[in-house]
Design a protein around this motif. Structure first.
Motif, PDB file in Angstrom:
ATOM      1  N   SER A 119       1.037  -1.215   0.129  1.00  0.00           N
ATOM      2  CA  SER A 119      -0.074   0.087   0.073  1.00  0.00           C
ATOM      3  C   SER A 119       0.978   1.265   0.018  1.00  0.00           C
ATOM      4  CB  SER A 119      -1.091  -0.073   1.213  1.00  0.00           C
ATOM      5  OG  SER A 119      -0.266   0.219   2.315  1.00  0.00           O
ATOM      6  N   ARG A 120       2.143   0.971   0.296  1.00  0.00           N
ATOM      7  CA  ARG A 120       3.138   2.398   0.255  1.00  0.00           C
ATOM      8  C   ARG A 120       3.372   2.602  -1.353  1.00  0.00           C
ATOM      9  NH1 ARG A 120       7.818   0.317   3.027  1.00  0.00           N
ATOM     10  NH2 ARG A 120       8.555   2.565   2.841  1.00  0.00           N
ATOM     11  N   TYR A 121       3.146   1.610  -2.078  1.00  0.00           N
ATOM     12  CA  TYR A 121       3.430   1.865  -3.815  1.00  0.00           C
ATOM     13  C   TYR A 121       2.352   2.371  -4.347  1.00  0.00           C
ATOM     14  CZ  TYR A 121       7.755  -0.760  -2.764  1.00  0.00           C
ATOM     15  OH  TYR A 121       8.941  -0.973  -2.115  1.00  0.00           O
ATOM     16  N   LYS A 122       2.790   3.313  -5.398  1.00  0.00           N
ATOM     17  CA  LYS A 122       1.667   3.816  -6.259  1.00  0.00           C
ATOM     18  C   LYS A 122       1.485   2.766  -7.367  1.00  0.00           C
ATOM     19  CE  LYS A 122       2.774   8.667  -5.659  1.00  0.00           C
ATOM     20  NZ  LYS A 122       3.123   9.837  -6.320  1.00  0.00           N
ATOM     21  N   PHE A 123       2.174   1.960  -7.719  1.00  0.00           N
ATOM     22  CA  PHE A 123       1.859   1.131  -8.913  1.00  0.00           C
ATOM     23  C   PHE A 123       2.328  -0.383  -8.480  1.00  0.00           C
ATOM     24  CE2 PHE A 123       2.826   5.257 -10.674  1.00  0.00           C
ATOM     25  CZ  PHE A 123       1.683   5.424 -11.178  1.00  0.00           C
ATOM     26  N   TRP A 142      -4.540  -0.653  -2.969  1.00  0.00           N
ATOM     27  CA  TRP A 142      -4.703   0.469  -3.531  1.00  0.00           C
ATOM     28  C   TRP A 142      -3.527   0.879  -4.296  1.00  0.00           C
ATOM     29  CZ3 TRP A 142      -9.179   4.230  -2.606  1.00  0.00           C
ATOM     30  CH2 TRP A 142     -10.101   3.619  -1.868  1.00  0.00           C
ATOM     31  N   ALA A 143      -2.947  -0.081  -4.872  1.00  0.00           N
ATOM     32  CA  ALA A 143      -1.804   0.185  -6.190  1.00  0.00           C
ATOM     33  C   ALA A 143      -2.279   0.106  -7.243  1.00  0.00           C
ATOM     34  CB  ALA A 143      -0.582  -0.690  -5.694  1.00  0.00           C
ATOM     35  N   VAL A 144      -2.081   0.791  -8.357  1.00  0.00           N
ATOM     36  CA  VAL A 144      -2.714   0.850  -9.484  1.00  0.00           C
ATOM     37  C   VAL A 144      -1.555  -0.480 -10.468  1.00  0.00           C
ATOM     38  CG1 VAL A 144      -2.822   1.772 -11.877  1.00  0.00           C
ATOM     39  CG2 VAL A 144      -3.080   3.318  -9.632  1.00  0.00           C
ATOM     40  N   ASP A 200       2.411  14.137 -11.190  1.00  0.00           N
ATOM     41  CA  ASP A 200       0.753  14.706 -11.347  1.00  0.00           C
ATOM     42  C   ASP A 200      -0.349  13.804 -10.533  1.00  0.00           C
ATOM     43  OD1 ASP A 200      -1.625  15.559 -12.290  1.00  0.00           O
ATOM     44  OD2 ASP A 200      -1.037  15.556 -14.378  1.00  0.00           O
ATOM     45  N   HIS A 201      -0.418  14.225  -9.323  1.00  0.00           N
ATOM     46  CA  HIS A 201      -1.236  13.572  -8.451  1.00  0.00           C
ATOM     47  C   HIS A 201      -2.759  13.495  -8.883  1.00  0.00           C
ATOM     48  CE1 HIS A 201      -1.827  11.476  -4.679  1.00  0.00           C
ATOM     49  NE2 HIS A 201      -2.695  12.250  -4.198  1.00  0.00           N
ATOM     50  N   ALA A 202      -3.119  14.693  -9.274  1.00  0.00           N
ATOM     51  CA  ALA A 202      -4.716  14.622  -9.886  1.00  0.00           C
ATOM     52  C   ALA A 202      -4.872  13.716 -10.847  1.00  0.00           C
ATOM     53  CB  ALA A 202      -5.275  16.026 -10.323  1.00  0.00           C
ATOM     54  N   ARG A 203      -3.898  13.360 -11.650  1.00  0.00           N
ATOM     55  CA  ARG A 203      -3.964  12.389 -13.004  1.00  0.00           C
ATOM     56  C   ARG A 203      -4.123  11.145 -11.991  1.00  0.00           C
ATOM     57  NH1 ARG A 203      -0.297  12.605 -17.888  1.00  0.00           N
ATOM     58  NH2 ARG A 203      -1.321  10.831 -19.282  1.00  0.00           N
ATOM     59  N   TYR A 204      -3.049  10.977 -11.310  1.00  0.00           N
ATOM     60  CA  TYR A 204      -2.808   9.581 -10.675  1.00  0.00           C
ATOM     61  C   TYR A 204      -4.146   9.299  -9.986  1.00  0.00           C
ATOM     62  CZ  TYR A 204      -1.164   5.990  -7.371  1.00  0.00           C
ATOM     63  OH  TYR A 204      -1.195   4.849  -6.930  1.00  0.00           O
ATOM     64  N   LEU A 205      -4.820  10.126  -9.384  1.00  0.00           N
ATOM     65  CA  LEU A 205      -5.852   9.818  -8.606  1.00  0.00           C
ATOM     66  C   LEU A 205      -7.136   9.577  -9.645  1.00  0.00           C
ATOM     67  CD1 LEU A 205      -6.380  12.766  -5.788  1.00  0.00           C
ATOM     68  CD2 LEU A 205      -5.760  10.123  -5.581  1.00  0.00           C
ATOM     69  N   TYR A 259      -7.083   7.019 -11.432  1.00  0.00           N
ATOM     70  CA  TYR A 259      -7.066   5.781 -11.422  1.00  0.00           C
ATOM     71  C   TYR A 259      -7.928   4.978 -10.264  1.00  0.00           C
ATOM     72  CZ  TYR A 259      -3.813   5.213 -15.037  1.00  0.00           C
ATOM     73  OH  TYR A 259      -3.412   5.398 -16.526  1.00  0.00           O
ATOM     74  N   PHE A 260      -8.480   6.026  -9.371  1.00  0.00           N
ATOM     75  CA  PHE A 260      -9.200   5.481  -8.311  1.00  0.00           C
ATOM     76  C   PHE A 260     -10.817   5.995  -8.424  1.00  0.00           C
ATOM     77  CE2 PHE A 260      -4.830   5.660  -7.069  1.00  0.00           C
ATOM     78  CZ  PHE A 260      -4.794   4.210  -6.576  1.00  0.00           C
ATOM     79  N   ARG A 261     -10.767   6.760  -9.484  1.00  0.00           N
ATOM     80  CA  ARG A 261     -12.272   7.266  -9.815  1.00  0.00           C
ATOM     81  C   ARG A 261     -13.437   6.111  -9.596  1.00  0.00           C
ATOM     82  NH1 ARG A 261     -11.637  10.888 -14.261  1.00  0.00           N
ATOM     83  NH2 ARG A 261     -10.498  12.454 -12.925  1.00  0.00           N
ATOM     84  N   TRP A 262     -13.112   5.062 -10.265  1.00  0.00           N
ATOM     85  CA  TRP A 262     -14.137   3.878 -10.423  1.00  0.00           C
ATOM     86  C   TRP A 262     -14.532   3.612  -9.056  1.00  0.00           C
ATOM     87  CZ3 TRP A 262     -12.627  -0.946  -8.306  1.00  0.00           C
ATOM     88  CH2 TRP A 262     -11.326  -0.999  -7.950  1.00  0.00           C
ATOM     89  N   ARG A 263     -13.683   3.898  -8.013  1.00  0.00           N
ATOM     90  CA  ARG A 263     -14.135   3.197  -6.742  1.00  0.00           C
ATOM     91  C   ARG A 263     -15.221   3.823  -5.937  1.00  0.00           C
ATOM     92  NH1 ARG A 263     -10.028  -0.288  -3.880  1.00  0.00           N
ATOM     93  NH2 ARG A 263      -8.147  -0.167  -5.107  1.00  0.00           N
ATOM     94  N   GLU A 264     -15.692   5.098  -6.658  1.00  0.00           N
ATOM     95  CA  GLU A 264     -16.685   5.885  -6.039  1.00  0.00           C
ATOM     96  C   GLU A 264     -17.827   5.090  -6.551  1.00  0.00           C
ATOM     97  OE1 GLU A 264     -16.573   9.678  -8.191  1.00  0.00           O
ATOM     98  OE2 GLU A 264     -14.290  10.054  -7.381  1.00  0.00           O
ATOM     99  N   THR A 265     -18.050   4.090  -7.353  1.00  0.00           N
ATOM    100  CA  THR A 265     -19.235   3.350  -7.582  1.00  0.00           C
ATOM    101  C   THR A 265     -19.074   1.877  -7.399  1.00  0.00           C
ATOM    102  OG1 THR A 265     -18.600   3.503  -9.886  1.00  0.00           O
ATOM    103  CG2 THR A 265     -20.280   5.029  -9.334  1.00  0.00           C
ATOM    104  N   LEU A 266     -17.580   1.439  -7.571  1.00  0.00           N
ATOM    105  CA  LEU A 266     -17.556  -0.059  -7.440  1.00  0.00           C
ATOM    106  C   LEU A 266     -16.493  -0.147  -6.506  1.00  0.00           C
ATOM    107  CD1 LEU A 266     -16.940  -0.600 -11.440  1.00  0.00           C
ATOM    108  CD2 LEU A 266     -18.735  -1.019 -10.056  1.00  0.00           C
ATOM    109  N   ARG A 267     -16.505  -1.468  -6.041  1.00  0.00           N
ATOM    110  CA  ARG A 267     -15.754  -2.135  -4.981  1.00  0.00           C
ATOM    111  C   ARG A 267     -15.278  -3.398  -5.346  1.00  0.00           C
ATOM    112  NH1 ARG A 267     -18.628  -2.361   0.694  1.00  0.00           N
ATOM    113  NH2 ARG A 267     -19.372  -4.131  -0.362  1.00  0.00           N
ATOM    114  N   PRO A 268     -13.854  -3.716  -5.282  1.00  0.00           N
ATOM    115  CA  PRO A 268     -13.548  -5.075  -5.471  1.00  0.00           C
ATOM    116  C   PRO A 268     -13.922  -6.135  -4.464  1.00  0.00           C
ATOM    117  CG  PRO A 268     -11.558  -3.597  -4.796  1.00  0.00           C
ATOM    118  CD  PRO A 268     -12.655  -2.762  -5.047  1.00  0.00           C
ATOM    119  N   ARG A 269     -14.172  -7.152  -5.141  1.00  0.00           N
ATOM    120  CA  ARG A 269     -14.604  -8.593  -4.592  1.00  0.00           C
ATOM    121  C   ARG A 269     -13.594  -9.439  -4.482  1.00  0.00           C
ATOM    122  NH1 ARG A 269     -20.379 -11.137  -4.982  1.00  0.00           N
ATOM    123  NH2 ARG A 269     -19.177 -12.939  -5.141  1.00  0.00           N
TER     124      ARG A 269
END
Ligand SMILES: *[C@@H]1O[C@H](CO)[C@@H](O)[C@H](O)[C@H]1NC(C)=O
Length: 247
Positions: free
Chosen positions: A141-145, A170-172, A214-219, A221-231
Motif C-alpha cells: 500500500s506504500r506503492y503507487k503501482f 490501492w496500488a494501480v 501529477d497527483h490529480a492524474r494519478y487519482l 485511477y481510483f475514480r471507479w471506486r466511487e461506484t465499484l468495490r473489488p470483491r
C-alpha cells in the motif's frame, strides 16, 4: 452361491454406483460452467450495476470514494479486506513487484529488465526482498503501482490474484498478460495500466514517472471506486481455478 456367482451379481451394482458418481461429477462441472459463463463479463462499462462478481457496487456514502482518503472513513460491516481504505496521497514508493517464480527467460522477467532501466522497481519474493504474507498488503500500500505480470502469456489466462493484491493495497496494477479487452472483463478500463498501451518500456517508464508527479492524474485511477468495490472472492473464479488444475 459360489464365489464366482457372487462377484457376477456384485459388479453391476458397483458399476451403477460409479456411473452415478460420474454423472454427478459431470452435472457439477456443467453447473460450474454455467455459473462461469453467466458471470462473464464480470464488469460492464455501461452500468455499475452489472459489475456483480469481481466488483461490487459500492454502497452510497461508503468508504470507496477517493475524496475520502483516510483511516477514519466508515467501513461497511462484514466487508472484505479489499474495502480497506488506503490514503492514496500518503504513498511514498513508486513501483513494486512480488514474484515467486523467477525465470530469466520468461517474457515478464525480460520485460522487467527493460523497464527497470527507465523506472525504479522494487522486487519482492524468493531470491529478492523478503515480504511475509501478513505484511504484504501493508507494504504494497506504500506503492503507487504494482506490476501484475502473468507467468504465462496466454489468451484468456489471467491470474486474478495478481491484480487483486494490487487493488487491495490501492496500488494501480500495471498488467502484462492477455489483451486489454480480456482484462476489461474483470476490471474497469480506468483501473489499470496495460503494457500494450505503450510502444516501449521507455514510454511506460516515462508515463509512470509523470503520474508520480501529477497527483490529480494519478487519482483518476481510483475514480471507479466511487461506484465499484473489488470483491475478493467469487465461486466462478474458484471453479475456473479448479478447471485449470484439471486440464
Ligand atoms: C493522507 O496523506 C496526506 C499526505 O501524507 C496527508 O496530508 C493527509 O492528511 C492524509 N489524510 C488523512 C485523512 O489521513
Amino acid at each position: 452361491m459360489d464365489a464366482l456367482g457372487w462377484t457376477k451379481t456384485r459388479w453391476p451394482w458397483q458399476q451403477c454406483l460409479l456411473g452415478l458418481l460420474l454423472q454427478l461429477f459431470l452435472a457439477l462441472c456443467f453447473f460450474s460452467y454455467l455459473r462461469v459463463s453467466q458471470d462473464t463479463p464480470l464488469w460492464s462499462a455501461r452500468s455499475g450495476a452489472d459489475a456483480a462478481e469481481a466488483l461490487d457496487a459500492a454502497p452510497k456514502g461508503s468508504s470507496g470514494t477517493v475524496s475520502c482518503q483516510g483511516a477514519p472513513c466508515p467501513t461497511p460491516p462484514g466487508s472484505s479486506p479489499a474495502s480497506t481504505v488506503v490514503n492514496v496521497s500518503a504513498k511514498t514508493e513508486l513501483v513494486a513487484w512480488v514474484v515467486s517464480n523467477w525465470r530469466e527467460d520468461s517474457a515478464r522477467v525480460r520485460y522487467y529488465h527493460l523497464l527497470k532501466a527507465h523506472v525504479q522497481v522494487d522486487v519482492y519474493g524468493r531470491s529478492h526482498k523478503p515480504l511475509p504474507e501478513k505484511a504484504m498488503a501493508q507494504q504494497l500500500s506504500r506503492y503507487k503501482f504494482y506490476l501484475a505480470f502473468e507467468n504465462s502469456l496466454h489468451p484468456d489466462y489471467i491470474t486474478e490474484k495478481l491484480w487483486r493484491n494490487a487493488l487491495e493495497a490501492w496500488a494501480v496494477p500495471v498488467v502484462l498478460g492477455p489483451s486489454r479487452s480480456d482484462y476489461e472483463q474483470f476490471l474497469p478500463p480506468d483501473a489499470f495500466i496495460h503494457v500494450h498501451d505503450f510502444q516501449s518500456t521507455e514510454e511506460l517508464g516515462r508515463y509512470l514517472q509523470a503520474l508520480d508527479k501529477d497527483h490529480a492524474r494519478y487519482l483518476s485511477y481510483f475514480r471507479w471506486r466511487e461506484t465499484l468495490r473489488p470483491r475478493l472472492f467469487s465461486w466462478a473464479l474458484m471453479f475456473c481455478k479448479a478447471c485449470r488444475q484439471l486440464q
